[in-house]
Design a protein around this motif. Structure first.
Motif, PDB file in Angstrom:
ATOM      1  N   PRO A 202       0.823  -1.210   0.000  1.00 54.18           N
ATOM      2  CA  PRO A 202       0.000   0.000   0.000  1.00 54.18           C
ATOM      3  C   PRO A 202       0.864   1.270   0.000  1.00 54.18           C
ATOM      4  O   PRO A 202       1.912   1.296   0.634  1.00 54.18           O
ATOM      5  N   VAL A 203       0.396   2.255  -0.727  1.00 53.42           N
ATOM      6  CA  VAL A 203       1.050   3.571  -0.709  1.00 53.42           C
ATOM      7  C   VAL A 203       0.129   4.482   0.094  1.00 53.42           C
ATOM      8  O   VAL A 203      -0.968   4.815  -0.345  1.00 53.42           O
ATOM      9  N   ILE A 204       0.593   4.845   1.291  1.00 54.42           N
ATOM     10  CA  ILE A 204      -0.282   5.565   2.211  1.00 54.42           C
ATOM     11  C   ILE A 204       0.054   7.059   2.256  1.00 54.42           C
ATOM     12  O   ILE A 204       1.217   7.434   2.454  1.00 54.42           O
ATOM     13  N   ASN A 205      -0.963   7.850   2.059  1.00 52.03           N
ATOM     14  CA  ASN A 205      -0.847   9.317   2.202  1.00 52.03           C
ATOM     15  C   ASN A 205       0.290   9.911   1.378  1.00 52.03           C
ATOM     16  O   ASN A 205       0.949  10.857   1.804  1.00 52.03           O
ATOM     17  N   ASP A 206       0.515   9.365   0.215  1.00 51.67           N
ATOM     18  CA  ASP A 206       1.595   9.898  -0.604  1.00 51.67           C
ATOM     19  C   ASP A 206       1.313   9.626  -2.072  1.00 51.67           C
ATOM     20  O   ASP A 206       1.955   8.779  -2.698  1.00 51.67           O
ATOM     21  N   PHE A 207       0.324  10.281  -2.599  1.00 50.61           N
ATOM     22  CA  PHE A 207       0.014  10.080  -4.020  1.00 50.61           C
ATOM     23  C   PHE A 207      -0.710  11.281  -4.594  1.00 50.61           C
ATOM     24  O   PHE A 207      -1.047  12.236  -3.883  1.00 50.61           O
ATOM     25  N   ASN A 208      -0.921  11.202  -5.892  1.00 46.62           N
ATOM     26  CA  ASN A 208      -1.367  12.347  -6.672  1.00 46.62           C
ATOM     27  C   ASN A 208      -2.632  11.978  -7.449  1.00 46.62           C
ATOM     28  O   ASN A 208      -2.621  11.007  -8.209  1.00 46.62           O
ATOM     29  N   ILE A 209      -3.691  12.732  -7.250  1.00 50.68           N
ATOM     30  CA  ILE A 209      -4.944  12.467  -7.974  1.00 50.68           C
ATOM     31  C   ILE A 209      -5.089  13.535  -9.057  1.00 50.68           C
ATOM     32  O   ILE A 209      -4.855  14.709  -8.790  1.00 50.68           O
ATOM     33  N   GLN A 210      -5.481  13.116 -10.247  1.00 54.11           N
ATOM     34  CA  GLN A 210      -5.770  14.125 -11.262  1.00 54.11           C
ATOM     35  C   GLN A 210      -7.184  13.944 -11.789  1.00 54.11           C
ATOM     36  O   GLN A 210      -7.578  12.846 -12.172  1.00 54.11           O
TER      37      GLN A 210
ATOM     38  N   SER B 218     -18.389   0.567  -3.692  1.00 58.76           N
ATOM     39  CA  SER B 218     -18.365  -0.484  -2.667  1.00 58.76           C
ATOM     40  C   SER B 218     -18.890  -1.792  -3.236  1.00 58.76           C
ATOM     41  O   SER B 218     -18.330  -2.866  -2.984  1.00 58.76           O
ATOM     42  N   GLU B 219     -19.955  -1.673  -4.015  1.00 61.26           N
ATOM     43  CA  GLU B 219     -20.603  -2.900  -4.498  1.00 61.26           C
ATOM     44  C   GLU B 219     -19.949  -3.455  -5.745  1.00 61.26           C
ATOM     45  O   GLU B 219     -19.900  -4.667  -5.945  1.00 61.26           O
ATOM     46  N   SER B 220     -19.461  -2.597  -6.614  1.00 61.90           N
ATOM     47  CA  SER B 220     -19.085  -3.086  -7.937  1.00 61.90           C
ATOM     48  C   SER B 220     -17.610  -2.997  -8.280  1.00 61.90           C
ATOM     49  O   SER B 220     -17.185  -3.500  -9.303  1.00 61.90           O
ATOM     50  N   LEU B 221     -16.824  -2.269  -7.480  1.00 59.03           N
ATOM     51  CA  LEU B 221     -15.402  -2.157  -7.815  1.00 59.03           C
ATOM     52  C   LEU B 221     -14.572  -2.849  -6.739  1.00 59.03           C
ATOM     53  O   LEU B 221     -14.923  -2.812  -5.567  1.00 59.03           O
ATOM     54  N   THR B 222     -13.495  -3.452  -7.157  1.00 54.56           N
ATOM     55  CA  THR B 222     -12.598  -4.065  -6.193  1.00 54.56           C
ATOM     56  C   THR B 222     -11.280  -3.300  -6.190  1.00 54.56           C
ATOM     57  O   THR B 222     -10.678  -3.088  -7.241  1.00 54.56           O
ATOM     58  N   LYS B 223     -10.894  -2.889  -5.055  1.00 63.62           N
ATOM     59  CA  LYS B 223      -9.667  -2.098  -4.910  1.00 63.62           C
ATOM     60  C   LYS B 223      -8.467  -2.912  -5.357  1.00 63.62           C
ATOM     61  O   LYS B 223      -8.198  -3.993  -4.820  1.00 63.62           O
ATOM     62  N   GLN B 224      -7.765  -2.384  -6.339  1.00 62.62           N
ATOM     63  CA  GLN B 224      -6.590  -3.113  -6.810  1.00 62.62           C
ATOM     64  C   GLN B 224      -5.335  -2.268  -6.883  1.00 62.62           C
ATOM     65  O   GLN B 224      -4.254  -2.774  -7.101  1.00 62.62           O
ATOM     66  N   ASP B 225      -5.523  -0.952  -6.741  1.00 57.91           N
ATOM     67  CA  ASP B 225      -4.342  -0.092  -6.740  1.00 57.91           C
ATOM     68  C   ASP B 225      -3.895   0.065  -5.281  1.00 57.91           C
ATOM     69  O   ASP B 225      -4.654  -0.233  -4.364  1.00 57.91           O
ATOM     70  N   PRO B 226      -2.691   0.558  -5.077  1.00 59.52           N
ATOM     71  CA  PRO B 226      -2.172   0.610  -3.701  1.00 59.52           C
ATOM     72  C   PRO B 226      -2.412   1.932  -2.952  1.00 59.52           C
ATOM     73  O   PRO B 226      -1.938   2.082  -1.844  1.00 59.52           O
ATOM     74  N   PHE B 227      -3.142   2.869  -3.576  1.00 54.40           N
ATOM     75  CA  PHE B 227      -3.174   4.226  -3.027  1.00 54.40           C
ATOM     76  C   PHE B 227      -4.286   4.407  -2.000  1.00 54.40           C
ATOM     77  O   PHE B 227      -5.463   4.360  -2.342  1.00 54.40           O
ATOM     78  N   VAL B 228      -3.896   4.621  -0.765  1.00 51.44           N
ATOM     79  CA  VAL B 228      -4.890   4.775   0.306  1.00 51.44           C
ATOM     80  C   VAL B 228      -4.505   5.908   1.269  1.00 51.44           C
ATOM     81  O   VAL B 228      -3.347   6.299   1.377  1.00 51.44           O
ATOM     82  N   LEU B 229      -5.542   6.407   1.923  1.00 56.16           N
ATOM     83  CA  LEU B 229      -5.343   7.453   2.931  1.00 56.16           C
ATOM     84  C   LEU B 229      -5.531   6.870   4.320  1.00 56.16           C
ATOM     85  O   LEU B 229      -6.347   5.968   4.516  1.00 56.16           O
ATOM     86  N   GLU B 230      -4.764   7.409   5.241  1.00 58.92           N
ATOM     87  CA  GLU B 230      -4.972   7.084   6.652  1.00 58.92           C
ATOM     88  C   GLU B 230      -4.934   8.381   7.437  1.00 58.92           C
ATOM     89  O   GLU B 230      -4.145   9.268   7.116  1.00 58.92           O
TER      90      GLU B 230
END
Lengths: 347, 626
Positions: B33-41, B214-226
């Motif tokens: 997991p990449v926590i609190n260190d990523f870029n959204i565009q 929540s229902e239809s997508l499965t998290k597969q990328d490592p980008f998460v916030l804490e």
């Protein structure tokens, strides 16, 4: 040998000041320049109206005309700014201190060419400024090129004929919202003095185009801005009378032929009709009279339009009574609590 | 444009076309997991109303205590052209632009292909499911979402759907990156504080997006916030609002302007503040604001007001600066105070009006014909926009000269985190102004005489009730008594005094911020928004290459002695700036002794986008031959 000289008491105005207190430096303009006569009338008008010299700001652009504030009222603050941009400087100065009187002196090149943009917006704002154009139709300091107020067909000394139409600064000013618009001639002492005094009494933009012959570059045969041409072609739209607020106004006038305008300070401007359709409260008739006279090759002078009701720019901004320039810090820097309140909202 | 030719290591690569919502086979389980260190565009269309949605995302992350920054990359257009908004979460507190996008929200069909092709390998992409962007990249985690269908379900009113659709992606992103929905709701309610109905509708959209994910997508990328606690007590503000606040707390009284991107919001926000806090109980204003006919008039009014004693200012950008040249020379020569904010954009000419640069430095330093030079303040944060606005008014009145504050589009128009601003500690410095009592006491007054030896003369204001108060202000030659002169010695004396006054300015302007270990032979110099990239780059240099650097951030021109000392104490000094011509380096060269000037080297970034740390690091490594 002892002699006794009894000095007569010097003549003073209602402030107890002499004409001397309204004088400026020695002029460096040509002898016979119309601008010098205008400076004299400005001195007379300010003296007779009893304007405190320290309460006046004199502003100008660049050119022969714009040098002239150095030649009257040395006791007033003066600002000789950049070419064509005096209106903006005057605007800033009056916003900083709306309690001051302001007089701007410009020329036909300074106003109608390089400065026409600022001139137009000045008229729109109705800034409380007396704006004088010392209009000779040529650039003097650069030795005699046509300006944009030169009439079509008018001839330079070199024989060059102007083939572009003149900008009528009075028609422009009337259309754009100036609230006191007139034209005079530097050689017409009586009319010019009355108009200047009325200008001092007005609160709003006064636009006076004063034909002021250039004896060096534009006073010859074929010029429409020469002394001779003006003497032969000046046509007054009205006879301008002025009764200042501190004088007896009971002088009689014929209400049928005279417009009596009560100025902001209580003075009275009395305009006796000389033209059939003269009406100083109508922009339409003012512009029509200007156009028609011009078509006939005559130069219309007098007060064309007066509106004492329209709020001035400083009124519109609803400023505090005191000058903004010198408000104390307590009134211009909000409190610590205000900053804390803003910071909390930004969290 | 990178097309993701880097293999995903052990991660599996999707080969088939899965149906939306089914488990995608990219990598998830094996990637750290990449926590609190990523870029959204977020890629959208200008005028589609995505700004609110992007603000909600930014504020939600901020609300979770995670350092965050946002950048709006927008076109010079009202509606219809592509626009991108990037949000960077950084546990280290880095706020510079980061080139690599980790999570793309591709809402603009026109640019979607280009957008997904520009992602680095391993990034995630959210897009309208009809787009089938998956065909372009098999090394990107794809999250197709039926945006139109979801929007229609929560928003019966067709004409609102374009706006509401943006909130759907907020919900989807929230779920995928583990945004705290409480933080999201707080941010949303704040955004629509006065519009309960709109808030409710948009909240429904966010929930719809969240539920779909929540229902239809499965998290597969490592980008998460804490959740963190790094933003406690902090504010979010844009540089232009900060400058406006600074001006208000500096007691500005006359404000003039001509609208120009990216400076308009300085005055627009100032007007809002002034109307709220500078109207007296009787309804009268302690300020005047004028929208001028052009920048020439705007600065003319500033000087007229400054001459008459007001604290006056205008805000503009490059083209306006060019138009102000003549008046600026008058202000310098006739010694009239005024404050001019330049929110720099890309030139020359119209340039790129909605992109950022630091390229007005040289033209402002010597703006106008003849021998002129001007004081420039160079804020490097929103807090400095606030503080330097105040310093600018004090300096302008103290030195009796126009003072420029050079911000830029990046600082001015983007939102930044900051410590709350501090209330000014010092009273206003209104400069050397003589009253009528002073004049009576002194008995004489010469407007342009250096009485105190600091080359700053005394002035009087129009309206001073004293027969000797007046003087003649002019842009033509003048002597100590403000009288017209063409005498050689008078002119030369005046010009020499103005030069000495500039030396006085050198001792009064904000000193640079210096970070040095005392061990490094390599120095870095930057100013303004370049600071964000340099701060991050210094960490990269240390961590990745073991290179220690010293750093000096210039905050004003003329340069204070610290700048000279810093250059002379390093072997190589890199001047990092956002313009083509190395303008700061040129200014330094003019100011430094020749033996020090040769130490200077240049790192430049001038493509219209804010400078990023990696570009700085790569260029430094190249030049250092490491």
């Amino acid at each position: 040998m002892a002699t006794t000289v009894t000095k007569p008491n010097p003549k003073v105005n209602r402030l107890g000041l002499q004409v001397l207190d309204y004088r400026g430096g020695k002029t460096t303009l040509c002898a016979g320049c119309g601008h010098n006569a205008i400076s004299e009338r400005i001195i007379d008008a300010l003296y007779e109206m009893g304007v405190q010299p320290e309460r006046l700001m004199k502003l100008s652009g660049i050119g022969c005309s714009s040098k002239s504030p150095a030649y009257f009222l040395s006791r007033a603050h003066s600002f000789n700014s950049v070419h064509g941009r005096m209106p903006s400087v005057a605007t800033g100065a009056l916003l900083a201190n709306k309690t001051m009187k302001a007089l701007g002196v410009s020329g036909d090149g300074d106003t109608a060419s390089i400065g026409v943009g600022q001139f137009i917006h000045l008229m729109r704002r109705n800034l409380p400024l007396i704006y004088i154009i010392e209009d000779n139709g040529v650039y003097g300091l650069t030795k005699g090129q046509f300006s944009a107020t030169a009439d079509i067909g008018s001839k330079l000394k070199t024989g060059v004929i102007n083939d572009l139409p003149a900008i009528d600064t009075c028609a422009l000013a009337v259309q754009l919202g100036a609230t006191f618009v007139g034209r005079s001639f530097s050689g017409d002492k009586k009319q010019l003095l009355a108009m200047l005094k009325a200008a001092i009494a007005h609160q709003g933009t006064v636009m006076l185009d004063i034909i002021s012959p250039c004896v060096t570059f534009n006073d010859h045969e074929g010029s429409t801005k020469s002394y001779k041409y003006m003497q032969e072609h000046e046509e007054a739209i009205s006879e301008v009378g002025f009764v200042p607020h501190f004088e007896d106004i009971s002088i009689e006038y014929d209400a049928g032929s005279t417009y009596d305008v009560t100025m902001h300070d209580g003075s009275h401007l009395r305009l006796r009709k000389l033209h059939e359709d003269f009406n100083p409260t109508s922009r339409v008739t003012a512009v029509k009279a200007l156009m028609e006279t011009h078509e006939r090759g005559e130069v219309l002078t007098g007060v064309f339009y007066v509106d004492t009701q329209k709020p001035s720019f400083t009124d519109l901004l609803n400023l505090v009574d005191e000058p903004l320039a010198t408000l104390p810090e307590e009134r211009t820097r909000p409190s610590k609590q205000v900053l804390q309140e803003i910071m909390t909202r930004l969290q | 444009m990178a097309t993701g030719d880097v293999a995903l290591g052990s991660a599996g690569v999707e080969t088939s076309q899965p149906t939306p919502g089914t488990k995608e086979d990219i990598s998830g389980a094996t990637r750290k997991p990449v926590i609190n260190d990523f870029n959204i565009q977020v890629a959208t269309v200008n005028g589609s109303g995505s700004q609110s949605a992007n603000s909600v995302l930014l504020r939600s992350i901020f609300g979770m205590g995670i350092p965050v920054s946002g950048k709006n990359l927008f076109p010079s257009n009202i509606a219809g052209l592509p626009t991108w908004f990037t949000i960077r979460a950084s546990k280290h507190g880095y706020v510079a632009r980061k080139k690599e996008i980790d999570v793309l929200v591709a809402m603009n069909a026109e640019t979607a292909k280009e957008d997904i092709l520009s992602l680095p390998s391993g990034a995630a992409a959210i897009y309208e499911d009809s787009q089938n962007l998956r065909q372009y990249r098999d090394d990107v985690v794809c999250y197709p979402v039926p945006f139109d269908k979801l929007t229609a379900a929560v928003c019966p009113e067709a004409k609102l759907r374009k706006l509401v659709k943006n909130m759907i992606y907020v919900g989807v992103v929230a779920k995928l990156i583990s945004l705290d929905m409480k933080a999201v709701e707080t941010a949303l309610r704040r955004q629509f504080a006065k519009k309960q109905k709109a808030a409710d509708l948009n909240w429904a959209a966010i929930e719809a997006g969240y539920n779909y994910a929540s229902e239809s997508l499965t998290k597969q990328d490592p980008f998460v916030l804490e959740r963190m606690h790094a933003t406690d007590g902090k504010i979010i503000i844009d540089g232009n609002a900060a400058a406006a606040l600074g001006a208000m707390f500096a007691g500005v009284t006359v404000v003039t302007w001509y609208p120009i991107t990216p400076s308009s919001s300085v005055v627009e926000q100032l007007i809002d503040y002034l109307k709220k806090y500078r109207v007296e109980p009787d309804g009268k204003a302690t300020f005047a604001v004028v929208q001028a006919e052009d920048e020439l008039a705007a600065v003319g009014m500033v000087l007229g007001a400054g001459w008459a004693g007001a604290r006056s200012m205008t805000a503009t950008s490059g083209p306006g600066i060019s138009l102000m040249a003549e008046f600026t020379g008058l202000g310098y020569f006739a010694e009239i105070p005024g404050v001019i904010f330049d929110i720099q954009r890309v030139g020359p000419s119209t340039g790129l009006p909605t992109r950022t640069a630091q390229a007005d430095l040289l033209s402002i330093a010597y703006l106008s014909h003849g021998d002129t030079k001007h004081v420039m303040l160079l804020p490097g944060s929103v807090r400095e926009c606030f503080e330097f606005a105040q310093a600018a008014f004090d300096l302008a009145e103290h030195l009796q000269t126009p003072v420029f504050v050079l911000s830029d589009l990046d600082l001015g128009m983007n939102n930044w985190m900051s410590e709350p601003f501090e209330y000014p500690k010092k009273p206003l410095n209104r400069g050397k102004v003589l009253t009528s009592e002073d004049l009576t006491r002194l008995g004489e007054f010469a407007r342009y005489k250096d009485v105190d030896g600091d080359a700053i003369p005394y002035r009087t204001l129009p309206g001073t009730d004293h027969p000797q108060a007046s003087y003649f202000t002019r842009g033509s030659g003048h002597n100590e008594k403000a009288l017209y002169t063409e005498r050689p010695e008078d002119y030369q004396n005046l010009m020499e005094r103005l030069n000495r006054k500039f030396e006085t300015a050198r001792t009064l302007v904000p000193a640079p911020v210096v970070l040095q270990t005392g061990k490094s032979k390599v120095g870095l110099i930057a100013f303004g928004t370049t600071d964000f990239a340099v701060t991050e780059s210094r960490d990269q240099l240390k961590k990745e290459y073991g290179v220690e650097t010293d750093y000096l951030r210039i905050r004003a021109f003329p340069f204070t002695h610290e700048v000279h000392d810093f250059v002379s104490s390093h072997d190589r000094v890199y001047v990092i700036e956002q313009n083509r011509d190395a303008q700061m380096l040129s200014l330094l060269k003019l100011d430094l002794p020749a033996e020090d000037a040769v130490r200077l080297r240049s790192v430049r970034h001038f493509n219209g986008l804010p400078i990023d740390a990696r570009s700085v690091t790569d260029e430094l490594i190249l030049q250092e031959e490491i």
